[in-house]
Write a protein that holds these residues in place. Sequence first.
Motif, PDB file in Angstrom:
ATOM      1  N   SER A   1      -4.168  -0.343  -3.656  1.00  0.00           N
ATOM      2  CA  SER A   1      -4.088  -1.215  -4.825  1.00  0.00           C
ATOM      3  C   SER A   1      -5.433  -1.890  -5.017  1.00  0.00           C
ATOM      4  O   SER A   1      -6.267  -1.918  -4.107  1.00  0.00           O
ATOM      5  CB  SER A   1      -2.986  -2.273  -4.653  1.00  0.00           C
ATOM      6  OG  SER A   1      -3.428  -3.325  -3.824  1.00  0.00           O
TER       7      SER A   1
ATOM      8  N   ASP B   1       2.087  -6.617  -3.227  1.00  0.00           N
ATOM      9  CA  ASP B   1       1.830  -5.556  -4.205  1.00  0.00           C
ATOM     10  C   ASP B   1       3.100  -4.814  -4.605  1.00  0.00           C
ATOM     11  O   ASP B   1       3.105  -4.095  -5.610  1.00  0.00           O
ATOM     12  CB  ASP B   1       0.836  -4.531  -3.626  1.00  0.00           C
ATOM     13  CG  ASP B   1      -0.545  -5.118  -3.411  1.00  0.00           C
ATOM     14  OD1 ASP B   1      -0.924  -6.024  -4.170  1.00  0.00           O
ATOM     15  OD2 ASP B   1      -1.241  -4.671  -2.477  1.00  0.00           O
TER      16      ASP B   1
ATOM     17  N   THR C   1       4.304  -3.309  -8.446  1.00  0.00           N
ATOM     18  CA  THR C   1       4.460  -1.848  -8.454  1.00  0.00           C
ATOM     19  C   THR C   1       5.830  -1.460  -8.996  1.00  0.00           C
ATOM     20  O   THR C   1       5.965  -0.530  -9.801  1.00  0.00           O
ATOM     21  CB  THR C   1       4.280  -1.288  -7.030  1.00  0.00           C
ATOM     22  OG1 THR C   1       2.990  -1.642  -6.546  1.00  0.00           O
ATOM     23  CG2 THR C   1       4.432   0.220  -7.013  1.00  0.00           C
TER      24      THR C   1
ATOM     25  N   ALA D   1       0.372  -0.723  -7.163  1.00  0.00           N
ATOM     26  CA  ALA D   1      -0.132   0.314  -6.263  1.00  0.00           C
ATOM     27  C   ALA D   1      -0.505   1.560  -7.044  1.00  0.00           C
ATOM     28  O   ALA D   1       0.073   1.869  -8.087  1.00  0.00           O
ATOM     29  CB  ALA D   1       0.923   0.659  -5.213  1.00  0.00           C
TER      30      ALA D   1
END
Length: 722
Positions: free
Chosen positions: A262, A275, A279, A298
């Motif tokens: 990421s 993250d 995502t 991501a």
Amino acid sequence: MTRRGWLPYLLVIVTAAVSLAGLAVRPATGVSGGTADYVIVAGAAGLRWDDLDPQRTPTLWQEASRGAAGWLSVRSAHHTTCPADGWLTLGAGNFAVWDPDRVTGACAPMSPTLERPDGIGANLPQLASVVRDNADNQPYGAVPGAMAESVRCTVAVGTGAAVAAARPFGRVDRYQPTLPAQPGDLFSRCALSLVDLGTITGSGTARQAQVAAADALLARVLAARPERSLMVIAGVADTDTTARLHVAIAEGPGWDNGWLTSAGTGREGYLQLVDLAPTVLTALGRPAPEGLFSGRTATVADGRAASPADSLLGVHDANERAGAQLGVAGPFFLGLAVVQLLIFLLVVPLMMRARRHAGPTGPTPAAKWLVRGTEVVLIAAGLSIPAALLADAIPWWRADRPGIVFAALTFALIAVGTAAVRLSPLYKRTLWPLGVVAAVALGVVGLDLLTGAELQLNGVAGYSAIEGSRYAGVGSVGLGVLVAGALLVAGWLAQRVRRPWRPVLVVLAGGVTVLLAGSPYLGADPIGAVAVTAGVCAAAAISTGGWLTFPRFAWAAVAGVVVTAGIAATDMHRPELERGSVGRFLAALGDGTAGPAIQRAATSSAHNLDSPLTLLALGGALMIAFAQFSAWGGLNRVFGLHPALRAGLAGVTVTVLVAGVLQGAAFTVAGAAAAVAVPMLVLTTLRVLEHAADRTRPEGETDGPGGPGLVRIPRDRDPAVS
């Protein structure tokens, strides 16, 4: 050339322009994963890559082989990310904490109160107070339940999943304490489903049994997954005070075999727990809540071997190295700080005896062997951190006693480097040891950055992916070593050229350093680039000698503001999810939400104050002050003979102070720079003090018993340049 007085200024402008252009160019990012109609997040607290086996965990092994995978850093707002903290952080998309009490030993079992008034969903009555505690007492601006609020409804299976799927007021839309024997259309009732695969703790056969149970449950989830669904598998937390890297897998349409990464990490194969929420929403085509998520969506990068055995286990196990690094880094820097402080205490009497007096009553000079031995020790001290960085090129962490092997490698490299400097034919030149050690420091960190910062990632003198503060580029320790090396080398070289060309050399070295610190290709540390710019401007302003007058300060300030504004403008014009720390802070400042960012920097600085590098910074500052302002010091004489060297030290000082404030690193950068610069400046001071009482004869007088005749010094050169 000397008649063209404008040429040096033109070269300074060109160097600054090239540096800005280099910071504006960005490498290609990973490929965004495909969209999905449904996302299922299956989490198991404590799940690590070394838990996977093709025979014992066939489902996990198959998912890791088919999908994109990487190492997951589970940092939360808690020092130890226990299961409740990990699930809460997952649902918040930001660093959150369930219970702020300090953890000792193993994490307590996760047992939130769950009420089921209607038999469909569930309520978490504790969550409202948890949301308030995170808003009032944490600097991250986390709102637990932000991910659930971004979708129409959620399904949760298991206690941990309920914590992540609950909305901020505590409601879980659809809840099952365990996966039904016949799940049916359970995972197609809502776009987002979360499943708690259990907690993996302990070791040996008991741990293997827990992993096997999680694998069997995952197989049942996969059998019930709907079409066009994305499967996200994560080891969402630690289970005790020993932090580790965990499993992260994304498998589904568009999420084929590759490395998960990421923009938040900037390193292929590394992902943060925060993250996962962005995502999930990106895969579902839903917008992220504005200003609430700290993570980035991501992406998938090519280059990973399909089998986890060839990419994530064995010699490729980053968790093994990162864990060893955490165990060795503290003792290494504490030992370095103690040794250097002891060296400084022992050097003070030598400095007092080294300054010879013209009269007959001066102190007896120290023995030559003692002075030369002290010089060797000072050289070894200055090479310690570069040697520690080079030691990480050898896999010492795989040894049975990794700390002992690392120490042996580092001592061997220090011995080799010290011998090379000492046995050089140019060793007797006054500035030679300082220049060579600074060049080694610059070369080691610079070469590491140009080759992907592999020595700093999970390195003793670098940064740990487990701690989650940085994953690519130059770290706080590396920045201090890089700046000390670059500006001292610039001062050393500038001392050997005519005065008008000294700022050119300083700016040239500074431009290269700005690129190394801030280039997106090398890890993109824009705050480091801004700090280096400030230091280079200060160094260039006084590199020709004299004081920092108002015109010099004005020109340096204008140059620094122009370069800093260029860095900021470049960062601000990038897409929101690709901005660096400078762009994000300026955007937050513009919309009035910069308070949490400032609070995070202050909190980080307070946390870093207990680092051994703080001792190095403060001890080094006291030693420099003694050397400069005491009657026996002699550093003022060094700066009088070598004004470009004074400029280099001034630039280092400005850089480390600015970086410490803006990065929230406190004295970490300053301590690393002091570990390289102060021993070499003390060595140079000792050498200059040995000649403090030297005298020259009046012009025209011949050599005689009284001493040598006059040495004529050109007006455009400083004495004792060599």
